[in-house]
Enzyme design. Structure first.
Site, short mmCIF file in Angstrom:
data_model
loop_
_atom_site.label_atom_id
_atom_site.label_comp_id
_atom_site.label_asym_id
_atom_site.label_seq_id
_atom_site.Cartn_x
_atom_site.Cartn_y
_atom_site.Cartn_z
N CYS A 1 14.41 10.74 6.24
CA CYS A 1 14.33 10.26 7.62
C CYS A 1 15.69 10.31 8.31
CB CYS A 1 13.78 8.85 7.66
SG CYS A 1 14.74 7.69 6.69
N GLU B 1 10.78 15.83 15.00
CA GLU B 1 11.14 15.75 13.59
C GLU B 1 10.30 16.77 12.79
OE1 GLU B 1 9.70 12.38 11.30
OE2 GLU B 1 11.73 12.06 10.55
N LYS C 1 0.87 -1.19 0.00
CA LYS C 1 0.00 0.00 0.00
C LYS C 1 0.90 1.23 0.00
CE LYS C 1 -1.79 2.89 2.47
NZ LYS C 1 -1.57 4.20 1.80
N GLU D 1 10.36 1.15 10.37
CA GLU D 1 11.43 2.11 10.03
C GLU D 1 10.79 3.49 10.19
OE1 GLU D 1 14.33 0.94 8.99
OE2 GLU D 1 13.94 -0.98 8.02
P1 NAD Z 1 2.76 8.33 7.68
O1 NAD Z 1 3.00 7.51 8.90
O2 NAD Z 1 1.79 9.44 7.75
O3 NAD Z 1 2.29 7.40 6.46
C1 NAD Z 1 3.06 6.32 5.99
C2 NAD Z 1 2.13 5.29 5.38
O4 NAD Z 1 1.28 4.75 6.37
C3 NAD Z 1 1.22 5.82 4.26
O5 NAD Z 1 1.16 4.86 3.23
C4 NAD Z 1 -0.12 5.91 4.97
O6 NAD Z 1 -1.22 5.80 4.11
C5 NAD Z 1 -0.05 4.71 5.89
N1 NAD Z 1 -0.95 4.73 7.05
C6 NAD Z 1 -1.40 5.81 7.74
N2 NAD Z 1 -2.22 5.41 8.74
C7 NAD Z 1 -2.28 4.06 8.68
C8 NAD Z 1 -2.96 3.07 9.44
N3 NAD Z 1 -3.73 3.39 10.48
N4 NAD Z 1 -2.80 1.78 9.11
C9 NAD Z 1 -2.01 1.43 8.08
N5 NAD Z 1 -1.36 2.32 7.30
C10 NAD Z 1 -1.49 3.62 7.60
O7 NAD Z 1 4.20 8.84 7.25
P2 NAD Z 1 4.55 9.84 6.07
O8 NAD Z 1 4.19 11.21 6.48
O9 NAD Z 1 4.02 9.30 4.80
O10 NAD Z 1 6.12 9.68 6.03
C11 NAD Z 1 7.00 10.49 6.73
C12 NAD Z 1 7.57 9.74 7.91
O11 NAD Z 1 8.24 8.57 7.46
C13 NAD Z 1 8.62 10.56 8.63
O12 NAD Z 1 8.44 10.41 10.01
C14 NAD Z 1 9.93 9.91 8.21
O13 NAD Z 1 11.00 10.07 9.09
C15 NAD Z 1 9.52 8.48 8.08
N6 NAD Z 1 10.45 7.74 7.22
C16 NAD Z 1 11.27 6.81 7.80
C17 NAD Z 1 12.19 6.12 7.02
C18 NAD Z 1 13.09 5.08 7.62
O14 NAD Z 1 13.61 4.25 6.88
N7 NAD Z 1 13.33 5.07 8.92
C19 NAD Z 1 12.27 6.38 5.65
C20 NAD Z 1 11.44 7.35 5.11
C21 NAD Z 1 10.53 8.01 5.90
#
Ligand code: NAD
Length: 490
Positions: free
Chosen positions: A289, A387, A181, A256
């Site tokens: 990230c 962050e 997804k 992650e």
């Molecule tokens: P987010 O948590 O808002 O969304 C990520 C994904 O989760 C999306 O596909 C979203 O639709 C899905 N999602 C949201 N609610 C959900 C639920 N209840 N159940 C299942 N899926 C759900 O994050 P974002 O804003 O898209 O991404 C930014 C974040 O990602 C930042 O905190 C960043 O640091 C982190 N990030 C971490 C890494 C890593 O490898 N550590 C890499 C890239 C980004």
């Protein structure tokens, strides 16, 4: 061309889900908007629990066949997917840039070749995956990696295809089936990948893509009882929601998550290198990230460092991410821009000073935020602890190595840390004390798929990469065989 196709810069993208080897449309859609100019790219199928259940069922049905496929054949198909990615690098790059506004030149030359590499690397690693046998009182122990079943992979928007394939490749190599997804802000390259995988001969149902919102499609997928693994990259609050859902079914889950990583600059460092490392943290408009967003500089060189940093940052060109000369594009979404500016304005109101930036770039309009460096920030303040996920860095000073380590470790995160120092013994001493999944010494963002990747504390749970990925995506089995003629007299 059908009513379910959109075109981006001449590239056709199917807007439906990919389930069981077929394109399936939902009755409802959501609009995919380009952050470059706010234009609507098209209407995307909005998945619900119905499509989530169909995708898990398709993945479950395809699992026995794929799990039983010989390793060499699985590896051959993954290599064919990599070749398919290579052939479509231009298409993938331009579509991704329109979808998430990251630089076209990075997508072309760095990210998309890396996507192909993800498939090749894990295909090859599978073929050499072996555990040495060992003996217990004449009995042989043999460890094997058994595929676990359908895996749900949930990914964010900042590096959509890169992060998705970093999970898809090992999950498929291990013999699992997958339901991806992608983030609702960047749904497009996942759809192109489904085409590429089908053309490469990946059997129907082995890779499925469900589009939609996290709270709808995402939540339905992670709550499904037939799922055997969940791997998530995204924010801490979402991880907590997913953790609660996966706990209900006791499904192993890898997280992650975010970070607030430090860059420690010691007085003995090569100052030009340290400045370069610091300015590099604005890459992808700060939406990385791993970004070292907290710069910690030894007091004696702080003025000189800050002066050189400002000079170097002033050379960055902000503008359209499709332009080869651009260094910094726009941020992803109006909500993200508002969030970034909220953090900065609250910090300024609390006494922070902006050495550079401190506001949206009104000359460019849209979603551009000026690269920002804030000083006079307190360790316990929001801007140092949370962050931001935008082009915003803070600078603090330290007097001793001990103080540097204490400041570096004083957040709830532990994703990465970067050190600039000319003293190898210091580097070893400091590294040993840092809480971080990855430490870079006099470099940044060098990532090898053989290495374990992940975060400590609230930056994540688990590690992926090399054999660690197979450990996560498989059920490890130990088979103990008695020597010939052995009788249990115990
Ligand atoms: P987010 O948590 O808002 O969304 C990520 C994904 O989760 C999306 O596909 C979203 O639709 C899905 N999602 C949201 N609610 C959900 C639920 N209840 N159940 C299942 N899926 C759900 O994050 P974002 O804003 O898209 O991404 C930014 C974040 O990602 C930042 O905190 C960043 O640091 C982190 N990030 C971490 C890494 C890593 O490898 N550590 C890499 C890239 C980004």
């Amino acid at each position: 061309m059908t009513e379910h196709t959109l075109t981006v810069a001449g590239v056709a993208v199917d807007t439906r889900h990919w389930i069981g080897g077929e394109r399936i449309a939902s009755s409802e859609t959501f609009t995919d908007v380009s952050p470059i100019d706010g234009s609507a790219l098209g209407e995307i199928s909005r998945g619900t629990a119905t499509e989530a259940a169909a995708a898990v069922a398709a993945a479950k049905a395809a699992f026995p066949g794929w799990a039983a496929t010989a390793r060499a054949e699985r590896a051959r198909i993954l290599h064919a997917i990599a070749d398919g990615v290579d052939k479509r690098i231009e298409d993938l790059a331009i579509v991704e840039t329109h979808d998430n506004a990251a630089l076209l030149r990075s997508h072309r030359r760095g990210v998309m070749p890396r996507v192909a590499h993800n498939f090749r690397f894990f295909a090859d690693w599978l073929l050499k995956l072996e555990h040495e046998e060992f003996e217990t009182r004449g009995h042989t122990n043999q460890v094997s990696w058994d595929p676990a079943g359908p895996c749900v992979l949930i990914t964010p928007w900042n590096a959509p295809l890169m992060l998705a394939t970093w999970k898809i490749a090992p999950a498929l190599a291990a013999g699992n089936t997958v339901i991806l997804k992608p983030a609702e802000w960047t749904p497009l390259t996942a759809s192109l990948l489904a085409d590429i995988a089908a053309e490469a001969g990946l059997p129907a149902g082995v890779l499925n893509v469900v589009q939609g919102y996290g709270a709808e499609a995402g939540n339905a997928l992670v709550s499904h009882p037939d799922v055997r693994r969940i791997s998530f990259t995204g924010s801490v609050p979402t991880a907590k929601a997913i953790g609660a859902a996966s706990a209900a079914n006791l499904v192993p889950t890898s997280f992650e998550l975010g970070g607030k990583s430090p860059l420690l600059v010691f007085a003995d460092a090569d100052l030009d290198l340290a400045v370069d490392l610091a300015v590099e943290q604005y890459d992808n408009a700060g939406q990385v990230c791993l970004a070292a967003t907290r710069i910690l500089v030894e007091e004696s060189i702080a003025d000189e460092f800050t002066k050189r940093f400002a000079q170097k940052a002033a050379t960055l060109k902000q503008g359209d991410p499709r332009d080869e000369a651009t260094d910094l594009g726009p941020n992803i979404h109006p909500r993200q821009l508002e969030k970034i500016d909220g953090f900065v304005q609250r910090a300024l109101a609390a006494g922070a000073r902006a050495v550079i930036g401190g506001a949206p770039n009104t000359d460019l309009g849209g979603l551009y935020y000026r690269p920002t460096l804030l000083t006079h920030v307190a360790q316990d303040s929001e801007i140092v602890q949370e962050e931001v996920f935008g082009p915003v860095l803070t600078l603090q000073t330290f007097a001793t190595e001990q103080e540097a380590v204490a400041l570096a470790n004083d957040t709830r995160f532990g994703l990465a840390a970067t050190l600039a120092t000319g003293d190898h013994e210091r580097a070893e001493r400091v590294t040993a004390q840092l809480v971080a999944g990855t430490v870079w010494v006099n470099c940044f963002f060098v990532r090898d798929l053989q290495a374990p990747f992940g975060g400590s504390r609230q930056s994540g749970v688990g590690r992926e990469g090399g054999t660690w990925s197979f450990d996560f995506y498989c059920d490890l089995k130990n088979t103990v065989t008695a020597p010939k003629g052995w009788r249990n007299h115990g």
